[in-house]
Design an enzyme around this catalytic site. Sequence first.
Site, PDB file in Angstrom:
ATOM      1  N   CYS A 107     -43.458   4.490  42.154  1.00  0.00           N
ATOM      2  CA  CYS A 107     -43.222   5.670  41.536  1.00  0.00           C
ATOM      3  C   CYS A 107     -42.072   6.023  42.378  1.00  0.00           C
ATOM      4  CB  CYS A 107     -44.374   6.857  42.085  1.00  0.00           C
ATOM      5  SG  CYS A 107     -45.204   7.582  40.946  1.00  0.00           S
TER       6      CYS A 107
ATOM      7  N   GLY B 144     -41.456   2.388  38.712  1.00  0.00           N
ATOM      8  CA  GLY B 144     -42.453   3.056  37.838  1.00  0.00           C
ATOM      9  C   GLY B 144     -41.597   3.460  36.048  1.00  0.00           C
TER      10      GLY B 144
ATOM     11  N   ASN C 119     -44.370  10.256  44.971  1.00  0.00           N
ATOM     12  CA  ASN C 119     -44.640   8.985  45.066  1.00  0.00           C
ATOM     13  C   ASN C 119     -45.992   9.022  46.553  1.00  0.00           C
ATOM     14  OD1 ASN C 119     -43.207   6.413  46.781  1.00  0.00           O
ATOM     15  ND2 ASN C 119     -44.758   5.912  46.000  1.00  0.00           N
ATOM     16  N   GLY C 120     -46.643   8.370  46.175  1.00  0.00           N
ATOM     17  CA  GLY C 120     -48.678   8.218  47.495  1.00  0.00           C
ATOM     18  C   GLY C 120     -49.465   7.864  46.795  1.00  0.00           C
TER      19      GLY C 120
ATOM     20  N   TYR D 146     -41.303  -7.138  47.928  1.00  0.00           N
ATOM     21  CA  TYR D 146     -41.630  -6.440  46.625  1.00  0.00           C
ATOM     22  C   TYR D 146     -41.308  -5.890  45.755  1.00  0.00           C
ATOM     23  CZ  TYR D 146     -43.410  -6.887  41.937  1.00  0.00           C
ATOM     24  OH  TYR D 146     -43.209  -6.441  40.382  1.00  0.00           O
TER      25      TYR D 146
END
Length: 457
Positions: free
Chosen positions: A2, A28, A102-103, A242
């Site tokens: 995200c 995202g 985010n998480g 990545y």
Amino acid sequence: MCGIFGVVGHKDAARLTYLGLYALQHRGEESAGIVAYNRRRIYSHKGMGLVSDVFNEKVIKSLHGDLAVGHVRYSTTGSSLSKNIQPFLVKHKKSHIAIAHNGNLTNTIKLHTALEGKGSIFQTSMDSEIIVHLLAKAEDISYQNKVIKALSQLEGSYSFVLLLNDTLVGARDPYGFRPLCIGKIDGAYVLTSETCALDLIGADYVREVEPGEVVFIGTNGLESIKTFSQDQHSLCIFEYIYFARPDSNIFGKNVYLTRKQLGRQLARECPADCDLVMPIPDSGNYAAVGFAEESKIPYEVGMIRNHYIGRTFIQPSQFIRDFRVKVKLNPIKDVLRDKRIAIIEDSIVRGTTSRVRVKTLREAGAKEVHMRISCPPLRFPCFYGIDFPTKKELIASSHSIEWIRDFIGVDTLKYLSKDGMLDSMPLPKCEFCTACFDGQYSVKPCRKASKSILERS
Ligand code: SF4
């Protein structure tokens, strides 16, 4: 996954947020949203799809105010449904609250059950909504104390931006799993997952939000509270390998240079006797540059990516993933024919994508294919916000490297060692989470965790 973005004190807050989300699109692709506030009214627009699908000029102009928060979503808790699009917005008493998270929380079931038991009615199946309910329930006069009280109950990973009336709040969990940094433009503060968003809007980088830090940005400027300090950090090493954009600085250090260093280390540890080095575009590009430089073997672009197609790993269904693998990359036969190739990839998750790509290289005439991976085998799922499949679906969790080599169809397959990976990082080894490689989880995971955890409970 995200991407989150927030800005306060700028007349073009919604437009800057739109541009910021554009830069964070890789984090995202399922949905996007912006909530803006002009100190009288709240404005919100959200939709499924890419930022460019969800917003247009007319919509951006309708999001008034100098404070805005935005989100691009890749679902990790809560399916890809319109009710789960963030920012999640509520009005509670006289307060407007909008969160972009985010998480992944690891005590989701416990908190959700307790809150429902006390009468909370949930509108979504996202763990992020829990944070809003905790805020609403926190009995304290000061909104800062409310935030601190709510955060003190969370376990797991979170970086979030929060619109709390006329204040922009940013927070990172004590382990610092996910990134969040502070920028400034025209005197206004910006919070964002990655610095590439600052670059796009022309903002200056100020600093990281530290692990365990909460920043409150309002009319009095930026106020920092560090209540949740933690000796051990667990920065997600996979952001460097990545996820993050190579032109971003993550946790204060550049991603491109780190990936190149991973490639150099890979060449030292796992050399290949071959005619050319090439990446699997785009994720292997930068490690391949490092590998070629270190091994002094020519670098070639042996496959061309169709840029009109999104990243495969980020697509939620297997059907779409398979289709996209085939249409995404086209080999250059005149480069590959009769050549011994070292192909550089950043990771292998299920192995199915790599298998299709290697078949394509063979069909294009490659004589030998030697695959080198710029991280160790992924053997354990992530409970901290990256949608790695279950252990069963991770090919390296149950198969030997020799078995994977045979399955993918390469002549040799070698992975970077864990020490080699950590030695390539721009920060001390002890700063990183490596749980998906070694199963050492710094925060106790919820073993029942899945994307639909709150849809079944
Ligand atoms: S388990 Fe892996 S992907 Fe998840 S936070 Fe840790 S390093 Fe990142």
